[in-house]
Design a protein around this motif. Structure first.
Motif, PDB file in Angstrom:
ATOM      1  N   GLY A 157       4.140   8.055  12.087  1.00 35.46           N
ATOM      2  CA  GLY A 157       5.460   8.136  11.484  1.00 35.46           C
ATOM      3  C   GLY A 157       6.538   8.483  12.493  1.00 35.46           C
ATOM      4  O   GLY A 157       6.285   9.153  13.496  1.00 35.46           O
ATOM      5  N   GLY A 158       7.740   8.022  12.218  1.00 32.25           N
ATOM      6  CA  GLY A 158       8.883   8.376  13.046  1.00 32.25           C
ATOM      7  C   GLY A 158       8.899   7.731  14.412  1.00 32.25           C
ATOM      8  O   GLY A 158       9.616   8.192  15.308  1.00 32.25           O
ATOM      9  N   LEU A 159       8.122   6.662  14.614  1.00 30.61           N
ATOM     10  CA  LEU A 159       8.085   5.996  15.915  1.00 30.61           C
ATOM     11  C   LEU A 159       9.256   5.021  16.051  1.00 30.61           C
ATOM     12  O   LEU A 159       9.741   4.473  15.060  1.00 30.61           O
ATOM     13  N   PRO A 160       9.704   4.770  17.263  1.00 26.92           N
ATOM     14  CA  PRO A 160      10.820   3.838  17.454  1.00 26.92           C
ATOM     15  C   PRO A 160      10.486   2.431  16.961  1.00 26.92           C
ATOM     16  O   PRO A 160       9.385   1.919  17.197  1.00 26.92           O
ATOM     17  N   ASP A 161      11.446   1.786  16.297  1.00 21.68           N
ATOM     18  CA  ASP A 161      11.237   0.430  15.795  1.00 21.68           C
ATOM     19  C   ASP A 161      11.258  -0.607  16.907  1.00 21.68           C
ATOM     20  O   ASP A 161      10.858  -1.755  16.695  1.00 21.68           O
ATOM     21  N   SER A 162      11.706  -0.223  18.085  1.00 21.23           N
ATOM     22  CA  SER A 162      11.884  -1.183  19.171  1.00 21.23           C
ATOM     23  C   SER A 162      10.600  -1.495  19.924  1.00 21.23           C
ATOM     24  O   SER A 162      10.601  -2.296  20.860  1.00 21.23           O
ATOM     25  N   LEU A 163       9.477  -0.875  19.530  1.00 20.00           N
ATOM     26  CA  LEU A 163       8.201  -1.091  20.199  1.00 20.00           C
ATOM     27  C   LEU A 163       7.236  -1.811  19.277  1.00 20.00           C
ATOM     28  O   LEU A 163       7.336  -1.712  18.047  1.00 20.00           O
ATOM     29  N   ASP A 164       6.293  -2.526  19.872  1.00 20.49           N
ATOM     30  CA  ASP A 164       5.290  -3.304  19.130  1.00 20.49           C
ATOM     31  C   ASP A 164       3.968  -2.538  19.182  1.00 20.49           C
ATOM     32  O   ASP A 164       3.360  -2.422  20.249  1.00 20.49           O
ATOM     33  N   TYR A 165       3.517  -2.011  18.040  1.00 18.75           N
ATOM     34  CA  TYR A 165       2.351  -1.132  17.992  1.00 18.75           C
ATOM     35  C   TYR A 165       1.091  -1.887  17.569  1.00 18.75           C
ATOM     36  O   TYR A 165       1.106  -2.654  16.607  1.00 18.75           O
ATOM     37  N   ARG A 166       0.012  -1.643  18.311  1.00 18.34           N
ATOM     38  CA  ARG A 166      -1.292  -2.201  17.978  1.00 18.34           C
ATOM     39  C   ARG A 166      -2.306  -1.067  17.942  1.00 18.34           C
ATOM     40  O   ARG A 166      -2.288  -0.189  18.811  1.00 18.34           O
ATOM     41  N   PHE A 167      -3.183  -1.100  16.954  1.00 16.39           N
ATOM     42  CA  PHE A 167      -4.202  -0.062  16.805  1.00 16.39           C
ATOM     43  C   PHE A 167      -5.471  -0.457  17.534  1.00 16.39           C
ATOM     44  O   PHE A 167      -6.004  -1.553  17.316  1.00 16.39           O
ATOM     45  N   TRP A 168      -5.936   0.420  18.423  1.00 21.60           N
ATOM     46  CA  TRP A 168      -7.222   0.202  19.089  1.00 21.60           C
ATOM     47  C   TRP A 168      -7.860   1.551  19.397  1.00 21.60           C
ATOM     48  O   TRP A 168      -7.267   2.381  20.080  1.00 21.60           O
ATOM     49  N   ASN A 169      -9.068   1.750  18.887  1.00 25.46           N
ATOM     50  CA  ASN A 169      -9.767   3.016  19.083  1.00 25.46           C
ATOM     51  C   ASN A 169     -11.133   2.801  19.735  1.00 25.46           C
ATOM     52  O   ASN A 169     -12.101   3.472  19.400  1.00 25.46           O
ATOM     53  N   GLY A 170     -11.187   1.823  20.645  1.00 25.98           N
ATOM     54  CA  GLY A 170     -12.414   1.598  21.395  1.00 25.98           C
ATOM     55  C   GLY A 170     -13.329   0.538  20.824  1.00 25.98           C
ATOM     56  O   GLY A 170     -14.457   0.395  21.294  1.00 25.98           O
ATOM     57  N   GLU A 171     -12.865  -0.215  19.820  1.00 26.71           N
ATOM     58  CA  GLU A 171     -13.696  -1.254  19.228  1.00 26.71           C
ATOM     59  C   GLU A 171     -13.993  -2.370  20.238  1.00 26.71           C
ATOM     60  O   GLU A 171     -13.280  -2.525  21.242  1.00 26.71           O
ATOM     61  N   GLU A 172     -15.010  -3.161  19.942  1.00 27.64           N
ATOM     62  CA  GLU A 172     -15.410  -4.237  20.849  1.00 27.64           C
ATOM     63  C   GLU A 172     -14.287  -5.241  21.057  1.00 27.64           C
ATOM     64  O   GLU A 172     -14.014  -5.679  22.172  1.00 27.64           O
ATOM     65  N   ASP A 173     -13.625  -5.622  19.975  1.00 29.34           N
ATOM     66  CA  ASP A 173     -12.539  -6.602  20.065  1.00 29.34           C
ATOM     67  C   ASP A 173     -11.211  -5.905  20.307  1.00 29.34           C
ATOM     68  O   ASP A 173     -10.894  -4.888  19.669  1.00 29.34           O
ATOM     69  N   PHE A 174     -10.420  -6.457  21.221  1.00 30.11           N
ATOM     70  CA  PHE A 174      -9.080  -5.937  21.466  1.00 30.11           C
ATOM     71  C   PHE A 174      -8.119  -6.440  20.388  1.00 30.11           C
ATOM     72  O   PHE A 174      -8.298  -7.545  19.859  1.00 30.11           O
ATOM     73  N   PRO A 175      -7.082  -5.675  20.074  1.00 33.74           N
ATOM     74  CA  PRO A 175      -6.136  -6.110  19.038  1.00 33.74           C
ATOM     75  C   PRO A 175      -5.165  -7.179  19.521  1.00 33.74           C
ATOM     76  O   PRO A 175      -4.486  -7.804  18.717  1.00 33.74           O
ATOM     77  N   ALA A 176      -5.074  -7.361  20.837  1.00 33.57           N
ATOM     78  CA  ALA A 176      -4.179  -8.349  21.439  1.00 33.57           C
ATOM     79  C   ALA A 176      -4.595  -8.482  22.899  1.00 33.57           C
ATOM     80  O   ALA A 176      -5.541  -7.842  23.355  1.00 33.57           O
ATOM     81  N   ASP A 177      -3.866  -9.304  23.624  1.00 35.40           N
ATOM     82  CA  ASP A 177      -4.153  -9.491  25.044  1.00 35.40           C
ATOM     83  C   ASP A 177      -3.758  -8.220  25.808  1.00 35.40           C
ATOM     84  O   ASP A 177      -2.589  -7.818  25.764  1.00 35.40           O
ATOM     85  N   PRO A 178      -4.704  -7.565  26.499  1.00 33.68           N
ATOM     86  CA  PRO A 178      -4.345  -6.351  27.256  1.00 33.68           C
ATOM     87  C   PRO A 178      -3.257  -6.583  28.292  1.00 33.68           C
ATOM     88  O   PRO A 178      -2.561  -5.632  28.678  1.00 33.68           O
ATOM     89  N   ALA A 179      -3.077  -7.807  28.730  1.00 32.73           N
ATOM     90  CA  ALA A 179      -2.076  -8.091  29.748  1.00 32.73           C
ATOM     91  C   ALA A 179      -0.659  -7.789  29.264  1.00 32.73           C
ATOM     92  O   ALA A 179       0.252  -7.623  30.083  1.00 32.73           O
ATOM     93  N   ALA A 180      -0.459  -7.708  27.955  1.00 36.07           N
ATOM     94  CA  ALA A 180       0.881  -7.456  27.407  1.00 36.07           C
ATOM     95  C   ALA A 180       1.180  -5.973  27.216  1.00 36.07           C
ATOM     96  O   ALA A 180       2.314  -5.600  26.924  1.00 36.07           O
ATOM     97  N   VAL A 181       0.183  -5.114  27.382  1.00 38.45           N
ATOM     98  CA  VAL A 181       0.352  -3.696  27.063  1.00 38.45           C
ATOM     99  C   VAL A 181       1.198  -2.997  28.119  1.00 38.45           C
ATOM    100  O   VAL A 181       0.959  -3.132  29.323  1.00 38.45           O
TER     101      VAL A 181
END
Length: 319
Positions: free
Chosen positions: A24-48
């Motif tokens: 909650g209360g995070l800036p709207d100007s950022l793109d958030y992806r959830f990842w907690n160590g799962e095998e599959d990445f939520p997006a291309d790590p190159a963009a992080v």
């Protein structure tokens, strides 16, 4: 792609191990992806650009995407120590800031340190064994009152430990990497440690794991402890030389209370499990109900600073 979707896809990407809506209360100007160590990445790590390291996951898991994070600007841990990340820093682009979780674990870790001290001094492990065996085991035990407690690693966690020791009528001696003065009294430098050990009834290790502290509590350190001294480790297992500790414990001369061990997790059959005078907890200094409110508060603050281009807190090093 509509304008809003395009704007979101081009926004700085943040990987979080806690869903953004739960923080909650995070800036709207950022793109958030959830990842907690799962095998599959939520997006291309190159963009992080901002990577929050999953908490209580193996280092090899949390480091897996790092070498692919070509645009990375910040690595934020949710632990006070960063030793699980530093070996992978050479994989990162220059200018990446590594930040720790100062302010998140002080309360929980200090509570456990005090718990281990009191439980060990007052014989609680033997009471539990007696209860399991339906045996009444009265005895005379040492109190914390009137004891000298040496805190090795007097940072924010060390200071929080002293906060909780204050009502117990004990003398506190402080040691950190470099000497300094505080309103509570002097902090001795690490070079003074050999002379301070002999007077300590309880030694609490709360130092980060660095090249200077790896194996700090070795044979010489332990030999300087007085008979009956208690060693408490809420730092990292590798701060203590396990072989040297076992040699001292087997004599019955000192005792130990360990929230961290080397190796860790401690495998079945390891002699530490049954060494005399040892209390072991399974690295639970940080994960308590106090963790999530403080972790979310830290992430909220850091991401607001990041979005605004302001200096971040808790920067440990920059690649």
């Amino acid at each position: 792609m509509n304008d809003r979707a395009h704007a979101k896809s081009s926004a700085p990407q943040v990987w979080l191990p806690i869903p953004a809506e739960e923080i909650g209360g995070l800036p709207d100007s950022l793109d958030y992806r959830f990842w907690n160590g799962e095998e599959d990445f939520p997006a291309d790590p190159a963009a992080v650009e901002f990577y929050v390291v999953p908490y209580m996951q193996p280092a090899e898991t949390t480091a897996r995407p790092l070498s692919r994070m070509a645009r990375l600007r910040v690595v934020q841990t949710l632990s006070a120590g960063v030793d699980h990340v530093t070996p992978y820093l050479p994989q990162l682009p220059p200018g990446v800031r590594l930040c720790n979780a100062r302010g998140v674990h002080e309360a929980s870790t200090a509570e456990l340190a005090l718990t281990l001290v009191l439980a060990s001094l007052r014989g609680v492990p033997d009471f539990v064994r007696g209860q399991d065996a339906e045996e009444w085991r009265p005895a005379f035990y040492p109190a914390l009152a009137d004891r000298t407690v040496l805190i090795v690693g007097y940072g924010s966690i060390g200071a929080a430990i002293e906060d909780r020791l204050t009502p117990f009528e004990c003398d506190v001696v402080r040691v950190a990497r470099t000497a300094r003065d505080t309103p509570r009294g002097p902090v001795h430098g690490l070079s003074e440690l050999p002379e301070l050990l002999a007077a300590a009834d309880v030694v609490i290790l709360s130092t980060p794991l660095t090249d200077a502290t790896r194996g700090l509590a070795g044979a010489d350190f332990l030999s300087r402890l007085k008979d009956g001294a208690l060693l408490v480790n809420v730092a990292r297992g590798q701060v203590v030389d396990t072989k040297a500790l076992l040699a001292e414990l087997e004599t019955g001369r000192i005792r130990a209370a360990l929230d961290v061990t080397d190796p860790e997790p401690l495998p079945a059959g390891h002699p530490l499990w049954h060494a005399p005078g040892v209390l072991i907890s399974p690295h639970v200094g940080g994960p308590t109900s106090a963790f999530f409110p403080r972790a979310k508060r830290l992430l909220r603050s850091q991401l607001r600073r990041f979005a605004a281009g302001e200096p971040l807190d808790n920067v440990v090093t920059t690649t």
